[in-house]
Enzyme design. Sequence first.
Site, short mmCIF file in Angstrom:
data_model
loop_
_atom_site.label_atom_id
_atom_site.label_comp_id
_atom_site.label_asym_id
_atom_site.label_seq_id
_atom_site.Cartn_x
_atom_site.Cartn_y
_atom_site.Cartn_z
N SER A 92 14.12 3.42 25.58
CA SER A 92 14.52 3.25 24.18
C SER A 92 14.96 1.84 23.82
O SER A 92 14.88 1.45 22.67
CB SER A 92 15.62 4.25 23.83
N LYS B 271 13.17 11.41 15.71
CA LYS B 271 12.63 10.05 15.62
C LYS B 271 11.33 10.06 14.81
O LYS B 271 11.39 10.22 13.61
CB LYS B 271 12.55 9.45 17.01
N HIS C 143 10.93 8.77 22.25
CA HIS C 143 10.25 7.70 21.51
C HIS C 143 8.74 7.76 21.64
O HIS C 143 8.04 6.85 21.20
CB HIS C 143 10.75 6.34 21.97
C1 LIG Z 1 17.51 9.08 20.86
C2 LIG Z 1 17.34 9.55 22.24
C3 LIG Z 1 17.91 10.74 22.67
C4 LIG Z 1 18.88 11.51 21.81
O1 LIG Z 1 18.22 12.19 20.81
P1 LIG Z 1 19.04 12.66 19.50
O2 LIG Z 1 18.18 13.68 18.89
O3 LIG Z 1 19.23 11.45 18.68
O4 LIG Z 1 20.35 13.21 20.00
C5 LIG Z 1 17.62 11.19 23.94
N1 LIG Z 1 16.82 10.48 24.76
C6 LIG Z 1 16.27 9.31 24.38
C7 LIG Z 1 15.39 8.57 25.33
C8 LIG Z 1 16.52 8.80 23.12
O5 LIG Z 1 16.01 7.63 22.75
#
Ligand SMILES: *Cc1c(COP(=O)(O)O)cnc(C)c1O
Length: 393
Positions: free
Chosen positions: A182, A241, A210
């Site tokens: 990320s 996302k 992602h």
């Molecule tokens: C954003 C993210 C999460 C968390 O997801 P949310 O739905 O925002 O709680 C978990 N793992 C990765 C790799 C992320 O980038």
Amino acid sequence: MNENFRLFLTQELESLNQKGLKRQMRILDGAQDAHVYIDGKEYLNFCSNNYLGLANHKRLKMAAIEEIKANGVGAGASRLVCGTLKVHQLLEEKIAQFKGAESCLIFNTGYMANVGIISSLFDTNDIIFCDKFNHASIIDGIMLSGAKLKRYPHGDMSALEEMLRKETGCRKRVIITDSVFSMDGDMAPLDKIVFLAKKYDCLVMIDEAHALGVLGKNGKGAAEYFGVEKDIDIQMGTLSKAVGSLGAYVCGSKDLISFLINRARSFIYTTALPTSVIAAASEGLDIIQTDSLLRKELWNKTFFLYNNLRKMGFDLLNTQTPIIPILVKDAVKAVKFSQRLFEKGILISAIRPPTVPPHTARLRLTVMATHTQQELEKLLDVLERIGQELCLI
Ligand SMILES: *Cc1c(COP(=O)(O)O)cnc(C)c1O
């Protein structure tokens, strides 16, 4: 207030402040989009994970509104009590079908999914092999599980193999990795990870937060991109996302899902997501499945930015996705870079330790399918000028 406690808070905050590590929230006046408004001023947004612009998409909004009209707002109970509505079940079926998995379960957030999945499946008899750059929610899940943790240097497959060779005699062994990292934007070499897992009889769990909607011919994620979908035991991803809503899923065997329904505490002890959120996620997935043009736009813009930023001389680490880190190293300087951009009407946040390792503070630029060519050119122009000013290029 208790005097010692008051002093503790003041000192901790002052110490963060001095190191350039104090964090603050920016308040957006309107929607999450390619343009945002802060204190009445317009900014170009280059730091959201809303890659396809679905968070404020007309179809997702309509789906949520219609769902609220039909079925109200709150789910009223946890999934196992009486908070599972038809809409939840339909989305789980849709995701399982999309991912070609036997079964699927939705969690309220990606954070809760990782914490719940990992802490329920693994315990002190097990060992977890974990990339050093894995997301904090994976680390927290491992801490809570009590399993033995072996962290391998980021993306280092020979170090991983060495650990797999040495660390035997546990009940279960699993490799857990982000599929797209990320803060760095590079991919885990899933083909090699799957190969090693087979060779050393080890499970694999991936986090596609992602990657869903971004990677793979059909937008299914990095597992699709590497052609290893059938070789991954636990596939987790988020609906927050590229999908533009909120929530997370895990795909796997029927028994895996039944196990999680019975044991994952972050699934069991929380109220189900509102069905409007589920309906919006479902609509987002429909768009991802039918509109490959959006994904193409995202990638064209990503390549345009990479190429130009590299030419200017910025250090973009090894990014391979629409997450483009611009390495600054010094945290104070990274904050200054971000502030200078803000003055020019561009929103990109500085990412600092402990989110990234010491001395690797950076700007984390993310591209959206809905940015215009003119906006990308403005961004490049401003980045070049401030980059020179701060002696980064
Ligand atoms: C954003 C993210 C999460 C968390 O997801 P949310 O739905 O925002 O709680 C978990 N793992 C990765 C790799 C992320 O980038």
